[in-house]
Design an enzyme around this catalytic site. Structure first.
Site, short mmCIF file in Angstrom:
data_model
loop_
_atom_site.label_atom_id
_atom_site.label_comp_id
_atom_site.label_asym_id
_atom_site.label_seq_id
_atom_site.Cartn_x
_atom_site.Cartn_y
_atom_site.Cartn_z
N HIS A 144 0.82 -1.21 0.00
CA HIS A 144 0.00 0.00 0.00
C HIS A 144 0.86 1.26 0.00
O HIS A 144 0.41 2.32 -0.43
CB HIS A 144 -1.00 -0.03 1.15
CG HIS A 144 -2.14 -0.96 0.85
ND1 HIS A 144 -2.21 -2.22 1.36
CD2 HIS A 144 -3.20 -0.81 0.02
CE1 HIS A 144 -3.29 -2.82 0.86
NE2 HIS A 144 -3.92 -1.99 0.06
N ASP B 171 -4.43 -8.82 -3.79
CA ASP B 171 -4.59 -9.86 -2.77
C ASP B 171 -4.84 -11.22 -3.40
O ASP B 171 -4.35 -12.23 -2.90
CB ASP B 171 -5.75 -9.50 -1.83
CG ASP B 171 -5.29 -8.52 -0.76
OD1 ASP B 171 -4.20 -8.73 -0.21
OD2 ASP B 171 -6.00 -7.54 -0.51
N CYS C 66 -9.73 -4.00 -9.97
CA CYS C 66 -9.23 -2.77 -9.35
C CYS C 66 -7.86 -2.95 -8.72
O CYS C 66 -7.34 -2.04 -8.09
CB CYS C 66 -10.23 -2.23 -8.34
SG CYS C 66 -10.49 -3.33 -6.95
N ARG D 54 -15.45 1.35 -1.00
CA ARG D 54 -15.15 0.07 -0.35
C ARG D 54 -15.15 0.27 1.16
O ARG D 54 -14.55 1.23 1.66
CB ARG D 54 -13.76 -0.42 -0.79
CG ARG D 54 -13.36 -1.68 -0.05
CD ARG D 54 -12.05 -2.21 -0.53
NE ARG D 54 -10.91 -1.48 0.02
CZ ARG D 54 -9.65 -1.78 -0.27
NH1 ARG D 54 -9.38 -2.77 -1.11
NH2 ARG D 54 -8.66 -1.11 0.27
N GLU E 218 -11.03 -11.41 -3.96
CA GLU E 218 -9.58 -11.33 -3.74
C GLU E 218 -9.05 -12.50 -2.92
O GLU E 218 -7.90 -12.50 -2.50
CB GLU E 218 -9.18 -9.98 -3.14
CG GLU E 218 -10.07 -9.45 -2.06
CD GLU E 218 -9.73 -8.01 -1.63
OE1 GLU E 218 -8.75 -7.43 -2.12
OE2 GLU E 218 -10.46 -7.49 -0.79
C1 PEP Z 1 -6.49 -5.67 -4.19
O1 PEP Z 1 -6.27 -6.48 -3.28
O2 PEP Z 1 -6.20 -5.88 -5.38
C2 PEP Z 1 -7.11 -4.38 -3.89
C3 PEP Z 1 -7.51 -3.57 -4.85
O3 PEP Z 1 -7.22 -4.03 -2.59
P1 PEP Z 1 -5.97 -3.53 -1.71
O4 PEP Z 1 -4.79 -3.31 -2.62
O5 PEP Z 1 -6.37 -2.26 -1.04
O6 PEP Z 1 -5.76 -4.65 -0.75
MG MG Z 2 -7.16 -6.15 -1.37
#
Ligand code: PEP
Ligand code: MG
Length: 592
Positions: free
Chosen positions: A200, A466, A513, A343, A442
Site C-alpha cells: 500500500h 490480494d 481494481c 469500499r 480477492e
Molecule cells: C487488491 O487487493 O487488489 C485491492 C484492490 O485491494 P488492496 O490493494 O487495497 O488490498
Molecule cells: Mg485487497
C-alpha cells in the site's frame, strides 16, 4: 541511455513502483530496529549517559501522554487506559536499574545498554504462554522504540512531515499511513529497503505521484543524509553523486516523458474505446476526498475503488459518521453522475491504525482484517455504512466489501446495510434505497463460490493484489520473494477467467481494481478475459486509455484464449508485454 555507473557515482538498484525522476539531497530516515553498537564509554562519561536516559524517559512520557490524551478525547477513558501500561514501562525500576548497571559496570554506552535490556524483556514476555503477557511484549517493543529514538535524537515517522528541505527520503520501510501524510513539497521521492509493487505504500506513492523505489537493499547503510542523488522511479535506480553525463541523460528522459504526457492529456475527454468500437469503463482508485479532482484531471469515468481506510489512518482519532459522510459526499457529488464505488474499511494487513489498538499478529494478512474486523467492530462498521448510504443521496454511489471469503460474511454485511437503511428511514434521512452492492473477489475461496456470491450482489471487483498473494502464497510486501509474485501465473489467469465467467453467467458486471489493471502490459489480457471495467491510480489512467484505443478486442480475446492453455507464466507475460509494446511503443520510452 546507459545504465552502468559513470565514474564517481554509485547506483543502488531496486524495484520501480512509482514513475518519475527527481534529484536532490538524501534524507536517511533512521531505522528503529538497528542494532546499536557498543562504542564503550569512559568512567567520566557515565553520569552524562544516565542524564541522557533520564531526558529520553521524560520526552517519551510527554509523547505517550499526548497520544493518550487524544485517544481519551476521541474514544473515551476505557481505550486510553491501554497507554497506562506504556507509561508504567517508563517507571519500571528493574528495567532502569539493569540499564544503569550495564552503564556503570560494563561501560556500555546508554543506547546500547538500553536496547540490550529492552530486547531481553521483549523476548522473555513474547515467549510466555499467556495472551495477556504476550501482549505486554508489544507494549514493551513500542515504548522501547520510542525511548531509543529519543536517546538517539532520531525522528519518528510522523516527523517526516516536518522536513525543512526538499529531499529524497531513504528509509528501511514506510507505513502506508506515513506515506499518506508525506508533504509532497518536501519529499521529492522516496526509496525503501522493504516493500513491493503492490504494497500500500507503493500504491500510495503512485496516487501521490511521488517517484518511488522499493527493495533497495541495505540502502539505509549505503547512503548518508546530505548526499546528492537522483532517483529514477521508472527503472528503479537510486544514483548517488550523479555525474554531469548522467544528469544530462536523465534531462533528456524527463523531456521525453513530458512530451508523452502532453500527448496523453489530449485523450482526457475521449472514451476508452477499442478499435472495433467496444466501450470499456475506465475508472480510478482514490484514497481521499481531494482525489476527486485527479479523477477528472486524468479523464477517468468515476471511481472504481475508494480505499476508505486512509480516512482512518490519517488522523489520531476515528472519523465520525458525519466526517465520513462529508468525504464520500464530496467525491460522489463532484463526479455525479459517474459511479463511485466506496469500499468499506479494509484495515489490517499492512494498514495499522494505532488508535484502534489492533493487536500485533503473526500473519496480519491472514488475520483480523477488512470485513472480519468490521463484522466484529459493528460500532465502527455501522457508522461507515450509514455514511455511505447518506452519500448515496448525493451521487451515483455503490458499496463494496473487501476480503470476503465466504457467503456468510456477505449475508451478514448485507443484513447490517438493511438495518442501517431502516434506521435512516425512521430518522427521515435521505439515501438511495436501491444502492448497488458488490463484493471484492480477492481470496481464492471467493472465486470458487463466485457463482453463489453473484446471486447476492450487483457486481464483482477483482482485487488482484490480494488474489495473487493468497493464491500463490506470496506475501505481497516481501521483496525477497517478489519474483514469485506473478500476475500471469497460469493459476491466476484461470482464476480470473472463472470469476469473470461466474459474474457474466449471473448477469452482473465485473471490474478489476488491483494493480494489474494499471499495468499496460496486462490490459489486453484482462479485457480479453472479459473484464467490463478497469480501475487504477488516476495518474495511470491516460496510458491505459491510450492503449485501449489502439487495441482490438478480438486480438485480446485470442491472447486470453491462448493464455488459458499456456503452462508458463513468463511466456504469458512475454507475449502480453510484446503486444503492449507493439500497440503503444511510446509508453515504454522511459524504460531502460
Ligand atoms: C487488491 O487487493 O487488489 C485491492 C484492490 O485491494 P488492496 O490493494 O487495497 O488490498
Ligand atoms: Mg485487497
Amino acid at each position: 541511455m546507459s545504465v552502468p555507473e559513470h565514474k564517481g557515482e554509485r547506483i543502488i538498484r531496486g524495484i520501480p513502483v512509482s514513475g518519475g525522476v527527481c534529484r536532490g539531497r538524501v534524507f536517511v530516515h533512521g531505522k528503529a530496529r538497528d542494532a546499536i553498537s557498543n562504542q564503550g564509554i569512559t568512567e567520566g562519561e557515565i553520569s552524562g549517559e544516565l542524564v541522557r536516559l533520564e531526558n529520553a524517559l521524560i520526552a517519551t512520557r510527554h509523547e505517550i501522554s499526548e497520544v493518550q490524551r487524544q485517544v481519551r478525547e476521541a474514544m473515551g477513558a476505557e481505550h486510553a487506559g491501554i497507554f497506562d501500561a506504556h507509561l508504567l514501562v517508563l517507571e519500571d525500576p528493574t528495567l532502569i536499574d539493569e540499564v544503569s548497571r550495564l552503564v556503570h559496570n560494563e561501560h556500555f554506552n546508554i543506547a546500547h545498554a538500553f536496547q540490550h535490556v529492552a530486547d531481553k524483556y521483549v523476548a522473555t514476555l513474547a515467549a510466555i504462554e499467556d495472551n495477556y503477557l504476550r501482549e505486554r511484549a508489544a507494549d514493551m517493543r513500542d515504548v522501547a522504540a520510542r525511548i531509543l529514538n529519543n536517546l538517539l535524537g532520531r525522528s519518528n515517522e510522523s516527523e517526516l512531515r516536518h522536513l525543512r528541505v526538499p529531499s529524497i527520503v531513504i528509509s528501511e520501510d514506510l507505513s502506508p499511513s506515513g506515506t499518506a501524510l508525506l508533504d509532497k513539497t518536501m519529499v521529492l521521492g522516496f526509496g525503501t529497503e522493504m516493500g513491493s509493487r503492490t504494497s500500500h505504500t507503493a500504491i500510495m506513492a503512485r496516487s501521490l505521484k511521488i517517484p518511488a523505489i522499493v527493495g533497495l537493499k541495505d540502502a539505509v547503510h549505503q547512503v548518508q543524509s546530505g548526499e546528492e542523488a537522483l532517483l529514477d522511479g521508472f527503472n528503479g535506480y537510486l544514483i548517488i553523486n550523479p555525474t554531469d553525463q548522467t544528469l544530462f541523460e536523465y534531462g533528456q528522459l524527463v523531456r521525453k516523458q513530458q512530451s508523452v504526457e502532453e500527448g496523453l492529456r489530449e485523450l482526457r475527454d475521449k472514451p476508452a474505446i477499442t478499435l472495433e468500437g467496444s466501450r470499456i469503463i475506465l475508472s480510478a482508485n482514490v484514497e481521499q476526498a481531494a482525489d476527486a479532482v485527479a479523477v477528472q484531471e486524468f479523464g477517468a469515468e468515476g471511481v472504481g475503488l475508494f480505499r476508505t481506510e486512509y480516512l482512518f489512518l490519517s488522523k489520531q482519532t476515528l472519523p465520525s459518521e458525519e466526517e465520513q459522510y462529508q468525504a464520500y459526499r464530496q467525491v460522489a457529488a463532484t463526479l455525479n453522475p459517474q459511479p463511485v464505488l466506496i469500499r468499506t474499511l479494509d484495515i489490517g494487513g499492512d494498514k495499522f491504525v494505532s488508535h484502534l489498538q489492533i493487536p500485533q499478529e503473526m500473519n496480519p494478512f491472514l488475520g483480523w482484517r477488512a470485513i472480519r474486523f468490521c463484522l466484529e467492530r459493528r460500532d465502527i462498521f455501522r457508522h461507515q455504512l450509514r455514511a455511505v448510504l447518506r452519500a448515496s443521496a448525493d451521487g451515483n454511489v455503490k458499496l463494496m466489501y473487501p476480503m470476503v471469503s465466504g457467503l456468510n460474511e456477505l449475508l451478514q454485511a448485507n443484513e447490517l446495510v438493511e438495518q442501517c437503511k431502516s434506521e435512516l428511514s425512521s430518522e427521515g434521512i435521505p439515501f438511495n434505497n436501491s444502492i448497488e452492492i458488490g463484493v471484492m473477489i480477492e481470496i481464492p475461496s471467493a472465486v470458487m463460490i463466485a457463482n453463489t456470491l453473484a446471486k447476492h450482489v450487483k457486481f464483482f471487483s477483482i482485487g488482484t493484489n490480494d488474489l495473487i498473494q493468497y493464491s500463490l502464497a506470496v506475501d505481497r510486501l516481501n521483496d525477497k520473494i517478489a519474483h514469485l509474485y506473478e500476475p500471469t501465473h497460469p493459476a491466476i489467469v484461470n482464476l480470473l477467467k472463472m470469476t469473470i465467467d461466474a459474474a457474466h453467467r449471473n448477469g452482473i458486471w465485473v471490474g478489476v481494481c488491483g494493480e494489474m489493471a494499471g499495468d499496460v502490459s496486462m490490459v489486453p489480457l484482462l479485457l480479453g478475459l472479459g473484464a467490463d471495467e478497469l480501475s487504477t491510480s488516476p495518474s495511470l489512467v491516460p496510458e491505459i486509455k491510450f492503449l485501449i484505443r489502439r487495441m482490438k478486442l478480438s486480438e485480446a480475446k485470442d491472447l486470453a484464449d491462448w493464455a488459458l492453455t499456456c503452462e508458463s507464466g513468463s511466456e504469458i507475460y512475454e507475449r502480453c508485454n510484446g503486444i503492449a509494446r507493439r500497440l503503444a511503443p511510446t509508453l515504454f520510452e522511459t524504460q531502460k
